[in-house]
Design an enzyme around this catalytic site. Structure first.
Site, short mmCIF file in Angstrom:
data_model
loop_
_atom_site.label_atom_id
_atom_site.label_comp_id
_atom_site.label_asym_id
_atom_site.label_seq_id
_atom_site.Cartn_x
_atom_site.Cartn_y
_atom_site.Cartn_z
N ASP A 97 -3.92 -2.92 2.96
CA ASP A 97 -4.72 -3.47 4.04
C ASP A 97 -5.88 -2.55 4.43
O ASP A 97 -6.90 -2.49 3.74
CB ASP A 97 -3.81 -3.77 5.23
CG ASP A 97 -4.49 -4.60 6.32
OD1 ASP A 97 -5.65 -4.99 6.14
OD2 ASP A 97 -3.85 -4.86 7.35
N HIS A 114 0.86 -10.29 7.14
CA HIS A 114 1.46 -9.70 8.33
C HIS A 114 2.64 -10.53 8.84
O HIS A 114 3.76 -10.06 8.86
CB HIS A 114 0.46 -9.44 9.45
CG HIS A 114 -0.69 -8.59 9.05
ND1 HIS A 114 -0.52 -7.30 8.59
CD2 HIS A 114 -2.03 -8.83 9.01
CE1 HIS A 114 -1.71 -6.78 8.30
NE2 HIS A 114 -2.64 -7.68 8.53
#
Length: 445
Positions: free
Chosen positions: A318, A267
């Site tokens: 993810d 991220h």
């Protein structure tokens, strides 16, 4: 072993698309690449469309696939989403996790993904009780990837606390080994294999106390293994870290020896200029997960600045709001266009590199991600005549793949020189939608 020849109608060779390419494959690796082969050689396996190196999904939580559709109802935040995630996690057993992961990894293969980085923290039974085989859940994931035909880097995750100075809550006991030393002892029993690499992960600076970060980093270093960490996904994490340690999460990781070329921050959304310089200066990688980051309203990470600073970019699906690496690559560019109101931050070739070679490198498979002699024979072919891809000339295949194609355009996926997906059908899981439906229904029923 006999050489198998694959004839590629069009092939992306890293910087350009070439028509009529023949690949020689033996023992799971590419032995030769011949350009200008206008017609398929006798006995060759023919792949019509555009063939790319296999895609690398550098960040996955397989059980999150069971949340698709559920967490899109109504509004909320990352933290309310997390409560739904905990509920699903509480229902999984090694057997049901195997069934779910097998179907999820088959979905990945159908999307052209040949390697997955599984960020695995669901280690124990409810209440934190260890299974008779302490790695039963991790071994279920490894077996599932094997059945689905893709490579896996199991990023065994240290998850020791609920937050800074807080013990794990009742949901998190399944994730927790107590201390980093106990985590390392359990992780030691996991072994690499032909299609398996074992890596490590720090769930976050919230979940691993500062004085135990170096234990995880040292374990990964001793094994020369990849090390991943959720980093600055939420502003609340940054605020809490500053309150506890007087610094950002990136600085905390740097001070405890976590950053480096084998490390990938996942991220990397809310960073300071100093954070970006630290990550780039240590060549710590960045895994962007745009479809999840936008689904959870997390924000848009500074990917151009990170890459300019020296942080290699990779991509992950993810939470599996969708499983489509073409969409992840496209979203990284398009999200940045929205933020900056300018176009062209990456070429299509650069975005494909993030989805292939750099993703594999982040997962400890540097020998994958290219159509070249010596590389692993992992590749995928997309149709150039679907309603999405029809029209542009084949020489613009990279642009077509990134900016128009979707996972639905994948026709073939080959791993180690063997077809896993042929003509859009998975060899081992021919009815993948039914497998997903059944595995998810078993959890929600």
């Amino acid at each position: 072993m006999q050489v198998t020849t694959y004839w590629l109608e069009h092939a992306w060779l890293g910087t350009r698309v070439e028509p009529g390419v023949a690949l020689g494959v033996r023992d799971g690796r590419i032995t030769a690449v011949r350009e200008g082969v206008d017609t398929p050689p006798p006995g060759a396996q023919v792949l019509r469309g555009l063939t790319l190196p296999g895609l690398a999904n550098a960040h996955s939580h397989a059980f999150h696939r069971a949340l698709r559709g559920m967490v899109q109802v109504g509004s909320g935040t990352f933290w309310t989403w997390r409560e739904v995630m905990y509920d699903v996690a509480a229902r999984l057993t090694p057997d049901t996790y195997y069934a779910l992961a097998r179907a999820v990894y088959a979905e990945m293969a159908l999307a052209g993904i040949t390697a997955v980085g599984e960020f695995h923290y669901l280690h124990h039974a409810p209440g934190g009780v260890a299974y008779a085989d302490a790695n039963a859940m991790g071994e279920a994931l490894i077996a599932a990837a094997g059945e689905a035909g893709i490579r896996i880097t199991l990023l065994d995750t240290a998850y020791l606390a609920a937050g800074f100075g807080e013990p794990p809550n009742h949901h998190q006991l399944r994730f927790c080994d107590g201390t980093a030393d106990v985590w390392a002892e359990r992780a030691d029993a996991l072994k690499d294999g032909e299609r398996v690499r074992i890596g490590a992960a720090i769930h976050s600076v919230r979940a691993v106390p500062a004085d135990q970060l170096s234990t995880v980093a040292s374990w990964a270093s001793a094994r020369n293994a990849p090390l991943h960490v959720h980093l600055s996904e939420q502003t609340a994490e940054n605020d809490a870290c500053r309150a506890m340690h007087g610094c950002t999460p990136t600085r905390l990781l740097a001070d405890h020896g976590v950053l480096g070329a084998r490390t990938t921050g996942v991220h990397n959304t809310h960073l300071t200029d100093e954070d970006i310089a630290l990550l780039g200066g240590t060549t710590t990688g960045t895994c962007m997960c745009p479809t999840t980051e936008r689904d959870l309203a997390d924000g848009i990470g500074p990917a151009p600045a990170l890459q300019t600073a020296g942080s290699p970019l990779s991509l992950g699906s993810d939470s599996h709001a969708v499983i489509d690496l073409f969409e992840e690559a496209r979203a990284m560019e398009l999200d940045e266009r929205l933020r900056s109101r300018t176009r062209g931050h990456w070429t299509a070739a650069a975005l494909l590199r993030a989805a292939t070679a750099d993703g594999h490198a982040a997962l400890g498979w540097p020998e994958a991600g290219g159509l070249e002699p010596g590389a692993l024979a992992d590749f995928t072919t997309i149709s150039l005549d679907s309603v999405r891809t029809a029209g542009p000339p084949p020489r613009l295949g990279a642009e077509t793949a990134v900016f128009a194609a979707s996972a639905a355009d994948v026709r073939h996926t080959v791993v180690g020189g063997r077809h896993v997906v042929r003509d859009g059908v998975h060899a081992a899981v021919p009815d993948a939608p039914r497998a997903l439906t059944d595995a998810i229904a078993a959890l929600h029923g």
